[in-house]
Design a protein around this motif. Structure first.
Motif, PDB file in Angstrom:
ATOM      1  N   HIS A 193       0.823  -1.209   0.000  1.00  0.00           N
ATOM      2  CA  HIS A 193       0.000   0.000   0.000  1.00  0.00           C
ATOM      3  C   HIS A 193       0.860   1.263   0.000  1.00  0.00           C
ATOM      4  CE1 HIS A 193      -3.444  -2.573   1.528  1.00  0.00           C
ATOM      5  NE2 HIS A 193      -3.810  -2.128   0.358  1.00  0.00           N
ATOM      6  N   LEU A 204       2.117   1.795  -3.461  1.00  0.00           N
ATOM      7  CA  LEU A 204       1.030   2.273  -4.310  1.00  0.00           C
ATOM      8  C   LEU A 204       0.754   3.750  -4.060  1.00  0.00           C
ATOM      9  CD1 LEU A 204      -1.215   1.659  -6.345  1.00  0.00           C
ATOM     10  CD2 LEU A 204      -2.663   1.030  -4.411  1.00  0.00           C
ATOM     11  N   ILE A 205       0.769   4.175  -2.804  1.00  0.00           N
ATOM     12  CA  ILE A 205       0.565   5.589  -2.481  1.00  0.00           C
ATOM     13  C   ILE A 205       1.681   6.432  -3.070  1.00  0.00           C
ATOM     14  CG2 ILE A 205       0.579   7.247  -0.570  1.00  0.00           C
ATOM     15  CD1 ILE A 205      -0.990   5.149   1.043  1.00  0.00           C
ATOM     16  N   LEU A 211       1.017   6.764  -6.781  1.00  0.00           N
ATOM     17  CA  LEU A 211      -0.115   7.681  -7.007  1.00  0.00           C
ATOM     18  C   LEU A 211       0.287   9.130  -6.764  1.00  0.00           C
ATOM     19  CD1 LEU A 211      -3.043   5.667  -5.407  1.00  0.00           C
ATOM     20  CD2 LEU A 211      -2.719   6.187  -7.817  1.00  0.00           C
ATOM     21  N   THR A 254       2.430  10.304  -9.628  1.00  0.00           N
ATOM     22  CA  THR A 254       1.627  10.516 -10.831  1.00  0.00           C
ATOM     23  C   THR A 254       0.834  11.806 -10.741  1.00  0.00           C
ATOM     24  OG1 THR A 254       1.449   8.136 -11.124  1.00  0.00           O
ATOM     25  CG2 THR A 254      -0.135   9.494 -12.303  1.00  0.00           C
ATOM     26  N   ILE A 255       0.237  12.062  -9.585  1.00  0.00           N
ATOM     27  CA  ILE A 255      -0.532  13.297  -9.401  1.00  0.00           C
ATOM     28  C   ILE A 255       0.373  14.515  -9.476  1.00  0.00           C
ATOM     29  CG2 ILE A 255      -1.874  14.616  -7.711  1.00  0.00           C
ATOM     30  CD1 ILE A 255      -3.098  11.920  -6.824  1.00  0.00           C
TER      31      ILE A 255
END
Length: 151
Positions: free
Chosen positions: A87, A90-91, A94, A97-98
């Motif tokens: 997790h 994954l964070i 993310l 990407t943001i």
């Protein structure tokens, strides 16, 4: 007798929770139910846990249950650790990407500093966006790279 009732209620609660959570995680629910039912059986018939412990080479039934509990706890902790790492990775992906999809403007300058260039600038009378002029955002300077960062 009081301890048997207390542990039976506790194990029944685990069994009920496993039954409720069956749709979310069937494997965990089945294993939890099996452990709870075995625990209830050994709470009410402790001589069988002693027989099983002697059969596998452990002195007492309580020791067998304790060793089994430690093993299960270590497996659960390892599983939670691996899920937490997944997790967090994954964070990180993310967030990266943001951040790359929505770049923010540089911080505001002080009162004596020259104004920051706008996202659009005029070149020979025509306007060009910052997408076509990557150095416009940094004021004509190349962005600094951090150590270990590839161009």
């Amino acid at each position: 007798m009081i301890a048997q009732i207390f542990f039976s209620l506790l194990l029944c609660t685990v069994f009920l929770y496993a039954w409720i959570e069956y749709r979310r995680s069937p494997v965990v629910a089945v294993l939890s139910s099996a452990v709870a039912l075995a625990g209830i059986y050994f709470v009410w018939v402790p001589s069988h846990s002693t027989w099983l412990a002697e059969f596998v080479g452990i002195g007492r039934g309580v020791d067998l249950i304790l060793y089994t509990w430690v093993g299960i706890s270590l497996i659960v902790i390892l599983n939670l650790h691996l899920k937490l790492r997944t997790h967090l990775e994954l964070i990180t992906v993310l967030a990266r990407t943001i951040a790359l999809a929505n770049p923010s403007a540089p911080p505001a300058e002080g009162p004596g500093d020259p104004p920051a260039p706008s996202s659009r600038r005029e070149v020979n009378g025509a306007q060009r966006s910052a997408e076509n002029a990557p150095l416009a955002v940094t004021g004509g300077r190349r962005p600094r790279r951090r150590r270990g960062q590839i161009a």
